[in-house]
Design a protein around this motif. Sequence first.
Motif, PDB file in Angstrom:
ATOM      1  N   HIS A 287      -3.639  11.836  73.119  1.00 52.41           N
ATOM      2  CA  HIS A 287      -3.363  11.366  71.766  1.00 52.41           C
ATOM      3  C   HIS A 287      -2.595  12.690  71.278  1.00 52.41           C
ATOM      4  O   HIS A 287      -3.614  14.116  70.575  1.00 52.41           O
ATOM      5  CB  HIS A 287      -4.108  11.145  70.974  1.00 52.41           C
ATOM      6  CG  HIS A 287      -4.701   9.820  71.018  1.00 52.41           C
ATOM      7  ND1 HIS A 287      -4.621   7.759  70.772  1.00 52.41           N
ATOM      8  CD2 HIS A 287      -6.171   9.222  72.088  1.00 52.41           C
ATOM      9  CE1 HIS A 287      -4.920   7.442  71.619  1.00 52.41           C
ATOM     10  NE2 HIS A 287      -6.061   8.163  72.283  1.00 52.41           N
ATOM     11  N   TRP A 288      -1.029  13.075  71.156  1.00 53.38           N
ATOM     12  CA  TRP A 288      -1.315  14.520  70.083  1.00 53.38           C
ATOM     13  C   TRP A 288      -0.985  14.361  68.753  1.00 53.38           C
ATOM     14  O   TRP A 288      -0.663  12.969  68.556  1.00 53.38           O
ATOM     15  CB  TRP A 288       0.902  14.435  70.680  1.00 53.38           C
ATOM     16  CG  TRP A 288       1.001  14.343  72.320  1.00 53.38           C
ATOM     17  CD1 TRP A 288       0.689  13.460  73.020  1.00 53.38           C
ATOM     18  CD2 TRP A 288       0.317  15.890  72.574  1.00 53.38           C
ATOM     19  NE1 TRP A 288       0.874  14.274  74.303  1.00 53.38           N
ATOM     20  CE2 TRP A 288       0.545  15.555  74.228  1.00 53.38           C
ATOM     21  CE3 TRP A 288       0.174  16.970  72.792  1.00 53.38           C
ATOM     22  CZ2 TRP A 288       0.469  16.268  75.036  1.00 53.38           C
ATOM     23  CZ3 TRP A 288       0.562  17.360  73.252  1.00 53.38           C
ATOM     24  CH2 TRP A 288       0.118  17.627  74.895  1.00 53.38           C
ATOM     25  N   ILE A 289      -0.925  15.132  68.576  1.00 54.26           N
ATOM     26  CA  ILE A 289      -1.294  15.166  66.514  1.00 54.26           C
ATOM     27  C   ILE A 289      -0.302  16.787  66.293  1.00 54.26           C
ATOM     28  O   ILE A 289      -0.098  17.980  66.802  1.00 54.26           O
ATOM     29  CB  ILE A 289      -2.492  15.415  66.159  1.00 54.26           C
ATOM     30  CG1 ILE A 289      -3.600  14.390  66.104  1.00 54.26           C
ATOM     31  CG2 ILE A 289      -2.942  15.478  65.005  1.00 54.26           C
ATOM     32  CD1 ILE A 289      -4.596  14.822  66.327  1.00 54.26           C
ATOM     33  N   ASP A 290       0.567  16.870  65.923  1.00 51.38           N
ATOM     34  CA  ASP A 290       1.414  17.560  65.073  1.00 51.38           C
ATOM     35  C   ASP A 290       0.842  18.820  64.424  1.00 51.38           C
ATOM     36  O   ASP A 290       0.193  18.659  63.633  1.00 51.38           O
ATOM     37  CB  ASP A 290       2.999  17.021  64.313  1.00 51.38           C
ATOM     38  CG  ASP A 290       4.307  18.508  64.027  1.00 51.38           C
ATOM     39  OD1 ASP A 290       3.650  19.200  64.782  1.00 51.38           O
ATOM     40  OD2 ASP A 290       4.882  18.329  63.069  1.00 51.38           O
ATOM     41  N   ALA A 291       0.604  19.835  64.669  1.00 47.91           N
ATOM     42  CA  ALA A 291      -0.115  20.808  64.051  1.00 47.91           C
ATOM     43  C   ALA A 291       0.362  21.719  63.593  1.00 47.91           C
ATOM     44  O   ALA A 291       0.187  23.179  62.563  1.00 47.91           O
ATOM     45  CB  ALA A 291      -1.069  21.171  64.768  1.00 47.91           C
ATOM     46  N   GLY A 292       1.790  21.880  62.620  1.00 46.71           N
ATOM     47  CA  GLY A 292       2.726  22.301  62.027  1.00 46.71           C
ATOM     48  C   GLY A 292       2.861  23.055  61.351  1.00 46.71           C
ATOM     49  O   GLY A 292       1.764  22.331  60.442  1.00 46.71           O
ATOM     50  N   GLU A 293       3.183  23.852  60.601  1.00 42.06           N
ATOM     51  CA  GLU A 293       3.722  24.119  58.870  1.00 42.06           C
ATOM     52  C   GLU A 293       3.471  23.135  58.197  1.00 42.06           C
ATOM     53  O   GLU A 293       2.468  23.683  57.169  1.00 42.06           O
ATOM     54  CB  GLU A 293       4.034  25.074  59.000  1.00 42.06           C
ATOM     55  CG  GLU A 293       4.302  26.242  59.509  1.00 42.06           C
ATOM     56  CD  GLU A 293       2.960  27.357  59.844  1.00 42.06           C
ATOM     57  OE1 GLU A 293       2.840  27.462  58.333  1.00 42.06           O
ATOM     58  OE2 GLU A 293       2.581  27.686  60.480  1.00 42.06           O
ATOM     59  N   GLN A 294       3.908  22.285  58.489  1.00 41.87           N
ATOM     60  CA  GLN A 294       4.420  21.134  57.502  1.00 41.87           C
ATOM     61  C   GLN A 294       2.484  19.733  57.601  1.00 41.87           C
ATOM     62  O   GLN A 294       2.825  18.808  56.585  1.00 41.87           O
ATOM     63  CB  GLN A 294       5.687  19.865  57.621  1.00 41.87           C
ATOM     64  CG  GLN A 294       6.952  20.845  58.181  1.00 41.87           C
ATOM     65  CD  GLN A 294       6.924  21.855  57.108  1.00 41.87           C
ATOM     66  OE1 GLN A 294       7.044  21.204  56.269  1.00 41.87           O
ATOM     67  NE2 GLN A 294       7.370  22.950  57.064  1.00 41.87           N
ATOM     68  N   THR A 295       1.975  20.470  58.434  1.00 42.84           N
ATOM     69  CA  THR A 295       0.890  19.865  58.295  1.00 42.84           C
ATOM     70  C   THR A 295      -0.106  20.239  57.723  1.00 42.84           C
ATOM     71  O   THR A 295      -0.583  21.107  58.508  1.00 42.84           O
ATOM     72  CB  THR A 295       0.229  18.705  60.125  1.00 42.84           C
ATOM     73  OG1 THR A 295       1.724  18.311  60.264  1.00 42.84           O
ATOM     74  CG2 THR A 295      -0.337  17.314  59.670  1.00 42.84           C
ATOM     75  N   THR A 296      -1.083  20.332  57.261  1.00 40.83           N
ATOM     76  CA  THR A 296      -2.071  20.325  56.948  1.00 40.83           C
ATOM     77  C   THR A 296      -3.413  20.596  57.703  1.00 40.83           C
ATOM     78  O   THR A 296      -3.488  19.287  58.186  1.00 40.83           O
ATOM     79  CB  THR A 296      -2.564  20.102  55.330  1.00 40.83           C
ATOM     80  OG1 THR A 296      -3.097  18.483  55.504  1.00 40.83           O
ATOM     81  CG2 THR A 296      -1.300  19.991  53.969  1.00 40.83           C
TER      82      THR A 296
END
Length: 314
Positions: A287-296
């Motif tokens: 299960h992938w979760i985007d941890a980029g700058e747009q995600t808190t």
Amino acid sequence: MQPKLVVITGPTASGKTALGVMLAQRLGGEVVSADSMQIYRGMDIGTAKPTPEEMQGVPHHMIDIADPTENYSVSRYAAEATACVDDILARGKLPIVVGGTGLYIDSLIAGRTFADGTADTALRQELNERYDEIGGEGLLGELRKFDPERAAKLHPADKKRIVRAMEVYILTGKTITQHDAETRAVPPRYDAAKIALTFADRQDLYARIDRRVDAMMQQGLLDEVRALLAAGIPADCTAMQAIGYKELVRALDAGGDLAPAVEEIKRRSRQYAKRQLTWFRRNRSIHWIDAGEQTTDEEIFQRALEIARRHLGD
């Protein structure tokens, strides 16, 4: 029914440690590290080993369990981490496996046994000497007689794997190809919810890596390297080949110009992150979760918590 656990993985500097601690606090869990360098005592800063403050009271296992001079193997990790996981389960807690070493994670979940756990020191020495005597092509030719499939995958210069394949056959009567096939046919030991952090914008990850390397230098990574060398840790041992250590050893040998070494650490860390992502993407159950700058951080945590609870049946 297979025991359940949760895995938090992803590339270096992606935020795995903090997420693992948050989930452990919420779900009554304990962390089992799956990092091939955090196992070594005295190598703290360069491996981004969690501090007591970062652990926040959550028990962490499989950290500081080996000396840097030891040749620690994936088979040893699988055996020792399995004992940790089973103990956590027996106490009614949730094992949360946290780390970026994909082979360690896969081997633990699979309950994999390793052919290289079958060892005979005298035989291995004899095979090493034979390799030196007749050359890689010669010993590979001998392997080809009984395990042509494995021989076709090996380069004559790959001394370690050629010797291991010969050793396994001599000691067990099974080819290493047969052993691996039998291992893959066994159902996984654990039922794992695998959560991986990723970055839609790769530059977000690279910026995090650069900031981490700068922070490591400020925290005293150079002094850590000096202390290891002063303690008699050989510069050419396996542990000291880790990113961050090898580059600073070379810089010290060259007179202490750190700027090029720091840039090399950042570059090699980015390359390592790309290899990690390539490894994880082969696993379709992640299960992938985007941890980029747009995600808190809170959004990342809530998504991971939802995945974990759904897997656990909460």
